[in-house]
Design a protein around this motif. Structure first.
Motif, PDB file in Angstrom:
ATOM      1  N   GLY A 245      -9.602  -2.945  -9.297  1.00  0.00           N
ATOM      2  CA  GLY A 245     -10.262  -3.928  -8.441  1.00  0.00           C
ATOM      3  C   GLY A 245      -9.658  -5.307  -8.590  1.00  0.00           C
ATOM      4  O   GLY A 245     -10.293  -6.312  -8.289  1.00  0.00           O
TER       5      GLY A 245
ATOM      6  N   GLU B  24      -3.500   3.158  -6.153  1.00  0.00           N
ATOM      7  CA  GLU B  24      -4.319   3.689  -7.244  1.00  0.00           C
ATOM      8  C   GLU B  24      -4.615   2.613  -8.286  1.00  0.00           C
ATOM      9  O   GLU B  24      -5.746   2.482  -8.759  1.00  0.00           O
TER      10      GLU B  24
ATOM     11  N   GLU C 171      -7.060   0.090  -6.802  1.00  0.00           N
ATOM     12  CA  GLU C 171      -8.391   0.705  -6.679  1.00  0.00           C
ATOM     13  C   GLU C 171      -9.060   0.861  -8.045  1.00  0.00           C
ATOM     14  O   GLU C 171     -10.235   0.554  -8.212  1.00  0.00           O
TER      15      GLU C 171
ATOM     16  N   ASN D  75       0.848  -1.201   0.000  1.00  0.00           N
ATOM     17  CA  ASN D  75       0.000   0.000   0.000  1.00  0.00           C
ATOM     18  C   ASN D  75       0.880   1.246   0.000  1.00  0.00           C
ATOM     19  O   ASN D  75       0.951   1.985   0.982  1.00  0.00           O
TER      20      ASN D  75
END
Length: 147
Positions: A83, A77, A80, A71
């Protein structure tokens, strides 16, 4: 330039009597890389430095492989937006192992992450979409510059 680092890894594996559990694939062609990626259950490169983009993460996702990344840097990014995997605490081997284990013990979850990531890469990171995003960014700069 990577050869001294690779040799140090080979030595560590040899000292730990683990050479039979590791494979090295230097400078593979596209077809070989794709076949190699598709053979993985999970892909992780737990970089200990700030990665600006992480093209290899997108390559794994494009092959339908779920990822586990620290992370930090560009990884949150990418995960996210696509997914396609999980994040773990950076520089924490235990957290990395837990996240990888979660996907290995839940193949349906891993497969869902892989499929979602693959779909997102082809939708969001194709050349047309990226070029359009770039042009929009340039246009937004033009509107804000003094003439």
């Amino acid at each position: 330039m990577d050869e001294p680092f690779v040799e140090s890894l080979r030595k560590r594996l040899q000292d730990a009597e683990l050479t039979q559990d590791a494979q090295f694939h230097p400078n593979v062609d596209r077809v070989t890389k794709l076949a190699l990626l598709k053979s993985f259950s999970v892909f992780s490169v737990p970089a200990r430095y700030g990665e600006a983009f992480g093209l290899y993460v997108l390559e794994a996702l494009a092959a339908g492989v779920p990822v586990v990344q620290p992370n930090t840097a560009a990884f949150p990014e990418l995960v996210e937006l696509t997914g396609g995997g999980l994040l773990c605490e950076p520089n924490n081997p235990d957290a990395l192992a837990v996240a990888i284990e979660e996907l290995l013990l839940n193949p349906d979850k891993a497969q869902a992450f892989g499929a979602k990531g693959r779909r997102a890469v082809f939708e969001q990171f194709n050349s047309t979409t990226m070029a359009q995003s770039f042009l929009l960014a340039v246009k937004s700069l033009d509107c804000c510059t003094a003439k």
